[in-house]
Design a protein around this motif. Structure first.
Motif, PDB file in Angstrom:
ATOM      1  N   UNK A   1      -0.047   8.361   7.392  1.00  0.00           N
ATOM      2  CA  UNK A   1       0.486   7.173   7.756  1.00  0.00           C
ATOM      3  C   UNK A   1       0.042   5.956   6.923  1.00  0.00           C
ATOM      4  N   UNK A   2      -1.270   5.934   6.429  1.00  0.00           N
ATOM      5  CA  UNK A   2      -1.983   5.055   5.464  1.00  0.00           C
ATOM      6  C   UNK A   2      -0.965   4.852   4.352  1.00  0.00           C
ATOM      7  N   UNK A   3      -0.359   6.319   3.739  1.00  0.00           N
ATOM      8  CA  UNK A   3       0.328   6.184   2.567  1.00  0.00           C
ATOM      9  C   UNK A   3       1.627   5.915   2.581  1.00  0.00           C
ATOM     10  N   UNK A   4       2.014   5.748   3.846  1.00  0.00           N
ATOM     11  CA  UNK A   4       3.531   5.511   4.339  1.00  0.00           C
ATOM     12  C   UNK A   4       3.963   4.161   4.167  1.00  0.00           C
ATOM     13  N   UNK A   5       5.205   3.890   3.993  1.00  0.00           N
ATOM     14  CA  UNK A   5       5.455   2.553   3.954  1.00  0.00           C
ATOM     15  C   UNK A   5       5.791   2.141   5.414  1.00  0.00           C
ATOM     16  N   UNK A   6       5.171   0.983   6.114  1.00  0.00           N
ATOM     17  CA  UNK A   6       5.008   0.897   7.319  1.00  0.00           C
ATOM     18  C   UNK A   6       6.449   0.813   7.902  1.00  0.00           C
ATOM     19  N   UNK A   7       7.472   0.106   7.248  1.00  0.00           N
ATOM     20  CA  UNK A   7       8.877  -0.169   7.979  1.00  0.00           C
ATOM     21  C   UNK A   7       9.244   1.062   8.300  1.00  0.00           C
TER      22      UNK A   7
ATOM     23  N   UNK B   1      19.815   8.760   7.356  1.00  0.00           N
ATOM     24  CA  UNK B   1      19.958   8.377   6.085  1.00  0.00           C
ATOM     25  C   UNK B   1      18.735   8.815   5.200  1.00  0.00           C
ATOM     26  N   UNK B   2      17.858   9.661   5.965  1.00  0.00           N
ATOM     27  CA  UNK B   2      16.716  10.126   5.394  1.00  0.00           C
ATOM     28  C   UNK B   2      15.729   9.035   5.093  1.00  0.00           C
ATOM     29  N   UNK B   3      15.665   7.906   5.653  1.00  0.00           N
ATOM     30  CA  UNK B   3      14.870   6.666   5.557  1.00  0.00           C
ATOM     31  C   UNK B   3      13.329   6.581   6.590  1.00  0.00           C
ATOM     32  N   UNK B   4      13.355   7.387   7.034  1.00  0.00           N
ATOM     33  CA  UNK B   4      12.048   7.713   8.097  1.00  0.00           C
ATOM     34  C   UNK B   4      11.087   8.518   7.408  1.00  0.00           C
ATOM     35  N   UNK B   5       9.902   7.862   7.334  1.00  0.00           N
ATOM     36  CA  UNK B   5       8.699   8.890   6.719  1.00  0.00           C
ATOM     37  C   UNK B   5       7.955   9.635   7.802  1.00  0.00           C
ATOM     38  N   UNK B   6       7.939   8.916   8.897  1.00  0.00           N
ATOM     39  CA  UNK B   6       6.981   9.731  10.160  1.00  0.00           C
ATOM     40  C   UNK B   6       7.435   9.098  11.271  1.00  0.00           C
ATOM     41  N   UNK B   7       7.537  10.140  12.306  1.00  0.00           N
ATOM     42  CA  UNK B   7       8.089   9.729  13.419  1.00  0.00           C
ATOM     43  C   UNK B   7       6.768  10.101  14.649  1.00  0.00           C
TER      44      UNK B   7
ATOM     45  N   UNK C   1      -7.984   5.064  12.200  1.00  0.00           N
ATOM     46  CA  UNK C   1      -7.731   5.919  10.884  1.00  0.00           C
ATOM     47  C   UNK C   1      -6.451   5.001  10.204  1.00  0.00           C
ATOM     48  N   UNK C   2      -5.992   4.429  10.909  1.00  0.00           N
ATOM     49  CA  UNK C   2      -4.715   3.889  10.183  1.00  0.00           C
ATOM     50  C   UNK C   2      -4.711   2.220   9.784  1.00  0.00           C
TER      51      UNK C   2
END
Length: 783
Positions: A145-151, A459-465, A567-568
């Motif tokens: 999650x720290x490495x992901x784009x928050x949006x 659209x494959x635009x979500x990094x984490x759910x 952690x985030x």
């Protein structure tokens, strides 16, 4: 989409008994035996919905200050047995099954495995969930999650998490950097949250339990009370015994709104006595609510015109309309212009029925209007709720005893989550207060709701759910598109008590984080903790766990959220996550600081018998609308589903609904006692005339296919046809099995609630006689 084969033992039999009674008693005994908690479960149930006990983990109906001896319903007891079961899904259980194997299991089979006991991580090499330590799971999730784009990260919340957990969760998401907080409200009562602020200035209902004792009339729209909020039947029984009329508008004749036998009454249990719930049952067609209300309004306004001209007592509350409302003249003119033939056609009932209902309503000094997802899950659901409010405003039925509007919410704290900030809409939270309290800039960009999150997944635009409970994958529409897209999400995390479809349809990396249930003792550093919830009537209640946890390896939802947050997020001296985990009263103090008008003295008031009520301006006839008035809103049409293909040969209106042995996506059994369906959920209930008109017969198997313009094939196979009392042209099937038929774009305007109550479908035979080997489209013109 192919479904699990229908069991050979599937049978149908008409259920002629009342709701409640011995049927409920037998069902209670059955579920307690099934979950191996017959003795302990009986003892636990005595504390359910009591002021010194625990709040039911299923529905959010109000909890009285002076409870009955048994303050639980059949479905609430099933939910409790489901949580305190002695069945366990241990690491050894997971070692015996691949996730691919789990995918072939039914919803019932997945959850019937029992409580998940250890944190688990999906292993691609073995196609299995393997145990992982809590610290390693938190570290790995935190690193991703720290490495992901928050949006591009979504924080979903089901409707069961407590006020304390929900507050922490929304704070964590906003400190992380987004408002991507979809929740189960997006799938059910978001239409209410959008509609009511425009009409009466609040986003929730105005009715309390006290109003039942003062009302002179109840109007029900689109709700199956006997299955979805059975404890309300006690209040309805008391109302009917006072001679108060109850008028029901619903496409199906549901047993709980026809008659009721109180299981707590020896007289009723030992005699043929039963209480007739509905004094008039108006069996409108699917999507006919707005037209029915317009018919009632037209009669009231025109009868009032005559009364005024002849100097008779007025039928409308002219003083209230003049002093408190805006928009009446425009609405009244539209009602006078409305054509009765058009009203009858759209409502599917006669003028005489609607005039009778209007007359009954006019004779009542105070009236309450209740509604459920049969109203909120249409394309024009927001407009329909405006119509319901219009009807109440005509006679001043907001802001006085025995009157008001009551959206009947589903999950146990779904309304409370919104109250403490679970929303994708930044304007709905006190941003400046949060900034002052925690010294961070609250994100201003609107977040993703459920439908929007699904669109981004496609659209494959979500990094984490991240899922705080619930069964998101199963609850959403358009499964044939969503499930393949879901598997491409880089990270999915689910806080669970049991396995469900969202556990086995997973992202590329997947974690299961097992949590304590609400009924379990929550022991933290500061001692045993309690939590709180808000019910459908806006009252807050405390809840204490009372049974031993299913596993020593479980963490509370509060603890899980705190560990992820640590952690985030950058350390913030204003938020001590460890202190909050040790002592939940500190979280309640923080909630009270953020929302002082609602939660002042929270810790002192949370054990108030009957709960403490949130202040609602509309209850005092103060209107927090843009113009300071309660607003009549004139509809531009009476069609609740304007993009529905024209009714014609072979096109049917499908509504999805829950069964008797079910709460939301949790299925406790394959029987739906009240509708006489046994051994299967793959069924379509149809009008007998439609069955004959389409060349079908009882028990035929059909495939339902969505009629849509997007070129995407959506179908569910092997649905058994069964004749039922439902209007012609309308059919009913079960949620979530028929969710694959709902296009993602088929949602309510403004609120984006999936329009699950009016899906245009055609039927195709899937089981033919030897002389008819090829599928034929039922109802299609002959070649």
């Amino acid at each position: 989409m192919k479904t699990k084969d229908i069991p050979e033992e599937a049978t149908f039999s008409e259920y002629t008994h009342a709701a409640g009674g011995w049927g409920s008693v037998r069902a209670l005994g059955s579920i307690l035996r099934q979950e191996h908690v017959l003795t302990s479960g009986t003892r636990v149930l005595m504390k359910q919905n009591k002021p010194d006990g625990f709040a039911c983990v299923s529905c959010s109906w109000a909890k009285p200050a002076d409870p009955h001896v048994f303050e639980f319903c059949e479905n609430g007891a099933k939910a409790t047995a489901w949580e305190i079961t002695d069945k366990r899904a241990t690491p050894e259980f997971f070692a015996r099954h691949t996730v691919t194997e789990f995918e072939s299991w039914s919803d019932l089979e997945l959850e019937a495995a029992g409580r998940v006991t250890h944190p688990m991580r999906y292993d691609d090499a073995s196609d299995k969930y393997l145990p992982i330590s809590w610290d390693k799971a938190f570290d790995e999730i935190g690193s991703a999650l720290r490495a992901a784009d928050a949006e591009k990260v979504v924080f979903y919340a089901s409707g069961r998490a407590s006020l304390e957990t929900s507050y922490m969760y929304q704070l964590m998401a906003r400190m992380y950097g987004n408002n991507n907080l979809p929740d189960s409200s997006n799938m059910c009562h978001e239409s209410t949250s959008v509609a009511l602020p425009k009409t009466i200035g609040v986003a929730v209902g105005t009715v309390t339990l006290d109003d039942f004792a003062a009302t002179d009339c109840l109007l029900f729209f689109g709700h199956n009370t006997g299955t979805n909020a059975p404890r309300m039947l006690h209040s309805l029984e008391e109302v009917r015994k006072r001679g108060v009329p109850v008028i029901t508008f619903n496409p199906l004749r549901e047993r709980g709104l026809v008659s009721f036998v109180n299981p707590q009454s020896p007289l009723e249990m030992l005699t043929p006595a039963r209480t007739a719930i509905s004094s008039q049952y108006v069996q409108i067609k699917i999507g006919g609510d707005s037209a029915a209300v317009m018919g009632m309004a037209k009669w009231l306004i025109e009868a009032d015109d005559v009364a005024r001209e002849t100097r008779q007592p007025r039928l409308l509350d002219a003083g209230f309309i003049a002093d408190h409302t805006a928009g009446f003249e425009e609405f009244a003119a539209a009602a006078r212009r409305a054509d009765w033939n058009d009203i009858e056609r759209r409502a599917g009932v006669s003028r005489a029925e609607l005039e009778q209902a209007a007359q009954t309503y006019a004779n009542a000094r105070s009236a309450m209007l209740m509604y459920g997802m049969g109203v909120t899950q249409h394309r024009e659901a927001v407009r329909t709720i405006h119509m319901l409010t219009n009807l109440l405003l005509l006679r001043g039925n907001i802001g006085r005893p025995g009157a008001g509007i009551c959206p009947i919410r589903g999950h146990s704290n779904v309304q409370g989550q919104r109250t403490v900030g679970i929303t994708e809409k930044p304007e709905m939270v006190p941003r400046e207060k949060l900034k002052e309290q925690y010294c961070f800039d609250v994100p201003e960009k609107k977040g993703l709701n459920t439908v929007e999150a699904c669109e981004e997944i496609l659209k494959e635009k979500i990094s984490a759910f991240f899922m705080l409970g619930g069964n998101f994958v199963r609850a959403i529409p358009d499964h044939s598109r969503m499930e393949p897209a879901w598997r491409k999400i880089p990270l999915t995390v689910q806080v669970v008590t049991r396995l469900n479809r969202s556990s086995v349809i997973h992202g590329r990396r997947s974690y299961l984080l097992p949590c304590l249930g609400r009924i379990e003792i929550d022991q933290q550093a500061g001692g045993a903790q309690a939590v709180s919830v808000e019910d459908s009537t806006g009252c807050m209640h405390g809840s204490r766990g009372m049974v031993k946890p299913a596993s020593e390896h479980l963490l509370s939802e509060v603890a899980i959220v705190a560990e992820i947050a640590k952690r985030i997020l950058i350390p913030n001296p204003r938020v001590n996550w460890n202190a909050w985990t040790a002592d939940y009263s500190r979280i309640r103090d923080a909630i009270a600081e953020t929302y002082p008008e609602i939660f002042h003295d929270f810790n002192e008031r949370m054990w108030t018998p009957g709960g403490f009520a949130r202040p609602l301006a509309a209850r005092e006839r103060k209107w927090k609308t843009g113009n300071g008035k309660a607003n009549f809103i004139t509809p531009d049409s009476l069609d609740e589903d304007p993009d529905m293909p024209a009714d014609g040969p072979g096109v049917l209106r499908l509504m999805t609904t829950r069964g008797d042995s079910q709460f939301n996506t949790t299925v406790y059994g394959l029987d739906d006692r009240f509708r006489g369906v046994h051994g299967t959920r793959h069924v379509l209930l149809m009008n007998v005339a439609d069955i004959g008109r389409l060349g079908l017969k009882e028990g035929d198997l059909v495939t339902a296919s969505t009629v849509s313009q997007d070129g995407i094939a959506r179908s569910v196979d092997d649905l058994r046809v069964h004749a039922f009392d439902i209007p012609a042209g309308c059919i009913m099937g079960y949620f979530p099995e028929l969710n694959p038929l709902i296009p993602l774009a088929h949602h309510a305007k403004d609120s984006k609630v999936p329009a699950a109550k009016s899906i245009p479908v055609r039927l195709t035979r899937t089981q033919m006689q030897a002389a008819q080997p090829e599928d034929i489209v039922i109802g299609a013109p002959a070649p």
